[in-house]
Design a protein around this motif. Structure first.
Motif, PDB file in Angstrom:
ATOM      1  N   TYR A  96       0.819  -1.217   0.000  1.00  0.00           N
ATOM      2  CA  TYR A  96       0.000   0.000   0.000  1.00  0.00           C
ATOM      3  C   TYR A  96       0.856   1.273   0.000  1.00  0.00           C
ATOM      4  O   TYR A  96       0.320   2.369  -0.113  1.00  0.00           O
ATOM      5  CB  TYR A  96      -0.975  -0.015   1.176  1.00  0.00           C
ATOM      6  N   SER A 106      -8.494  -0.211  -4.492  1.00  0.00           N
ATOM      7  CA  SER A 106      -9.721   0.507  -4.148  1.00  0.00           C
ATOM      8  C   SER A 106     -10.763   0.422  -5.262  1.00  0.00           C
ATOM      9  O   SER A 106     -11.927   0.741  -5.038  1.00  0.00           O
ATOM     10  CB  SER A 106      -9.419   1.967  -3.806  1.00  0.00           C
ATOM     11  N   ASN A 107     -10.364  -0.037  -6.437  1.00  0.00           N
ATOM     12  CA  ASN A 107     -11.290  -0.120  -7.564  1.00  0.00           C
ATOM     13  C   ASN A 107     -11.752  -1.534  -7.902  1.00  0.00           C
ATOM     14  O   ASN A 107     -12.520  -1.707  -8.845  1.00  0.00           O
ATOM     15  CB  ASN A 107     -10.664   0.517  -8.810  1.00  0.00           C
ATOM     16  N   ARG A 134      -8.460  -1.676   5.439  1.00  0.00           N
ATOM     17  CA  ARG A 134      -9.213  -1.133   4.309  1.00  0.00           C
ATOM     18  C   ARG A 134     -10.346  -2.080   3.895  1.00  0.00           C
ATOM     19  O   ARG A 134     -10.918  -1.933   2.821  1.00  0.00           O
ATOM     20  CB  ARG A 134      -8.269  -0.908   3.128  1.00  0.00           C
ATOM     21  N   HIS A 136     -10.072  -5.117   2.875  1.00  0.00           N
ATOM     22  CA  HIS A 136      -9.690  -5.997   1.777  1.00  0.00           C
ATOM     23  C   HIS A 136      -9.407  -7.378   2.357  1.00  0.00           C
ATOM     24  O   HIS A 136      -8.872  -7.497   3.453  1.00  0.00           O
ATOM     25  CB  HIS A 136      -8.451  -5.466   1.051  1.00  0.00           C
TER      26      HIS A 136
END
Length: 187
Positions: A96, A106-107, A134, A136
């Motif tokens: 990151y 993030s997409n 985040r 994920h």
């Protein structure tokens, strides 16, 4: 919950599969390099054969011990990224720390990532922790990760301790658990 690995394959994230970590006498030489490399290459071959998504992380630090101009930062020949495979260079331990990686992650929608490779105690752990914060989802393949030799003490115990810490932020699996004959993977 089980999802079909063939319908929704996770992204295989190959962390720091660089010559630096396999060169005897180097400060960051990894423990059990041959075994971890073999398992990483088996999983990488499986992902490539099935045309599943593959991502490569490459640590490019500015520290004196990690000279980016050196051939030691080159990919291990068999793990060199192929056309169509994503690559991200990161200056700090976490992937990151690459703005391109942050943008990509993030997409993607409902992305699952399977972490394999070297620098378990740096890149893999830091990426799993950052990803967890985040929301994920990461899986760490315990038999396809490796870390550097500790300064003193038992190297196997050190690796297991790092894997245990990573388990607070990611699912820990063996490669046999990851890919079963049923074609399902735990998410």
């Amino acid at each position: 919950m089980l999802a079909s690995i063939t319908d929704d394959p996770p992204i295989l994230v190959c962390a720091d599969l660089q010559v630096e970590y396999l060169t005897p006498g180097r400060r960051h030489v990894i423990r059990d390099g041959e075994a971890a490399t073999t398992r990483c290459l088996e999983l990488l071959t499986l992902w490539r054969d099935r045309l599943w998504p593959v991502m490569h992380l490459k640590r490019i630090a500015q520290a004196a011990w990690f000279n980016p101009a050196s051939r030691l930062t080159d990919w291990i020949a068999e793990a060199r990224p192929r056309p169509g495979e994503m690559t991200f260079e990161h200056p700090l331990p976490s992937a990151y720390s690459s703005s391109r990686f942050v943008d990509y992650m993030s997409n993607i929608h409902n992305g699952r990532c399977v972490l394999i490779g070297f620098s378990l105690d740096e890149t893999i752990l830091a990426t799993a922790v950052d990803g967890f914060h985040r929301s994920h989802r990461y899986q760490v393949v315990a038999d396809a990760v490796a870390c550097r030799q500790p300064g003193s003490g038992d190297g196997a115990a050190y690796k297991q301790a790092v894997v245990n810490v990573a388990g607070n932020f990611a699912t820990i699996q063996s490669s046999a658990e990851l890919i079963k004959t049923s074609g399902a993977v735990a998410v």
